[in-house]
Design a protein around this motif. Structure first.
Motif, PDB file in Angstrom:
ATOM      1  N   UNK A   1      30.815  20.492  32.348  1.00  0.00           N
ATOM      2  CA  UNK A   1      30.590  20.318  30.911  1.00  0.00           C
ATOM      3  C   UNK A   1      29.578  19.204  30.652  1.00  0.00           C
ATOM      4  N   UNK A   2      29.641  18.146  31.442  1.00  0.00           N
ATOM      5  CA  UNK A   2      28.692  17.034  31.302  1.00  0.00           C
ATOM      6  C   UNK A   2      27.276  17.494  31.655  1.00  0.00           C
ATOM      7  N   UNK A   3      27.151  18.236  32.740  1.00  0.00           N
ATOM      8  CA  UNK A   3      25.832  18.762  33.120  1.00  0.00           C
ATOM      9  C   UNK A   3      25.286  19.682  32.031  1.00  0.00           C
ATOM     10  N   UNK A   4      26.144  20.517  31.482  1.00  0.00           N
ATOM     11  CA  UNK A   4      25.719  21.446  30.431  1.00  0.00           C
ATOM     12  C   UNK A   4      25.245  20.689  29.187  1.00  0.00           C
ATOM     13  N   UNK A   5      25.976  19.645  28.788  1.00  0.00           N
ATOM     14  CA  UNK A   5      25.571  18.832  27.644  1.00  0.00           C
ATOM     15  C   UNK A   5      24.173  18.259  27.863  1.00  0.00           C
ATOM     16  N   UNK A   6      23.934  17.749  29.048  1.00  0.00           N
ATOM     17  CA  UNK A   6      22.622  17.180  29.357  1.00  0.00           C
ATOM     18  C   UNK A   6      21.530  18.245  29.313  1.00  0.00           C
ATOM     19  N   UNK A   7      21.716  19.313  30.055  1.00  0.00           N
ATOM     20  CA  UNK A   7      20.657  20.308  30.208  1.00  0.00           C
ATOM     21  C   UNK A   7      20.399  21.099  28.929  1.00  0.00           C
ATOM     22  N   UNK A   8      21.444  21.379  28.155  1.00  0.00           N
ATOM     23  CA  UNK A   8      21.241  22.098  26.886  1.00  0.00           C
ATOM     24  C   UNK A   8      20.437  21.263  25.888  1.00  0.00           C
ATOM     25  N   UNK A   9      20.423  19.952  26.098  1.00  0.00           N
ATOM     26  CA  UNK A   9      19.687  19.063  25.210  1.00  0.00           C
ATOM     27  C   UNK A   9      18.439  18.474  25.875  1.00  0.00           C
ATOM     28  N   UNK A  10      18.029  19.097  26.970  1.00  0.00           N
ATOM     29  CA  UNK A  10      16.800  18.735  27.691  1.00  0.00           C
ATOM     30  C   UNK A  10      16.782  17.293  28.183  1.00  0.00           C
ATOM     31  N   UNK A  11      17.954  16.814  28.575  1.00  0.00           N
ATOM     32  CA  UNK A  11      18.093  15.461  29.094  1.00  0.00           C
ATOM     33  C   UNK A  11      18.236  15.509  30.613  1.00  0.00           C
TER      34      UNK A  11
END
Length: 164
Positions: free
Chosen positions: A64-74
């Motif tokens: 979930x943490x990885x998804x939050x980052x990648x979905x927001x281009x971080x």
């Protein structure tokens, strides 16, 4: 204070070709090294801040943490690849060797770099900036040691990563 140990960074960076913002910490805390992911200490406010900035649910799992980052281009990583450190104390870091951040910069759309706190900024400036040539903006540390910044103050300061 615990004895200083020479440690290798155990966590790979999170990024993809669409990443536009790179957030850098200094070196993983003891708790992050134990959990195998960034900002693993329950008192660190990093994940609460990012969830609020991006109006997302608080991520619980590593996925979930990885998804939050990648979905927001971080993109997320740390400046230091190996060092001598006592526990989680950034101020005890000695004999630091930097991570090679250039491949992430070259293979993504990174146009802004943010340091999570002054130590990460200082280490970035010393070890990474000479090769990367992108100035890092310093954001207030999400560490519980940075008690003078409330969660609300951190969210306001960190909102700048959303505008990139």
């Amino acid at each position: 204070m615990s004895e200083r140990e020479h440690l290798l960074h155990p966590i790979p960076p999170v990024w993809n070709r669409e990443s536009r913002v790179l957030v850098l910490g200094s070196f993983p805390s003891v708790k992050s090294r134990e959990t195998g992911f960034f900002y693993g200490h329950s008192q660190n406010r990093f994940w609460r801040v990012l969830a609020a900035v991006f109006d997302s649910p608080l991520p619980k799992t590593i996925e979930e943490k990885k998804r939050l980052l990648l979905e927001n281009n971080i993109a997320l990583w740390d400046v230091i690849a190996s060092c001598e450190i006592s526990g989680s104390s950034d101020s005890s870091i000695k004999n630091a060797k930097p991570n090679d951040i250039l491949p992430i910069i070259n293979e993504s759309r990174i146009s802004a770099v943010f340091a999570n706190g002054n130590t990460a900024a200082r280490l970035y400036e010393k070890y990474v900036f000479p090769s990367v040539k992108i100035r890092a903006a310093v954001l207030p540390s999400t560490s519980p040691a940075n008690a003078r910044f409330t969660l609300e103050m951190l969210i306001e300061s960190w909102s700048v990563i959303k505008t990139r």
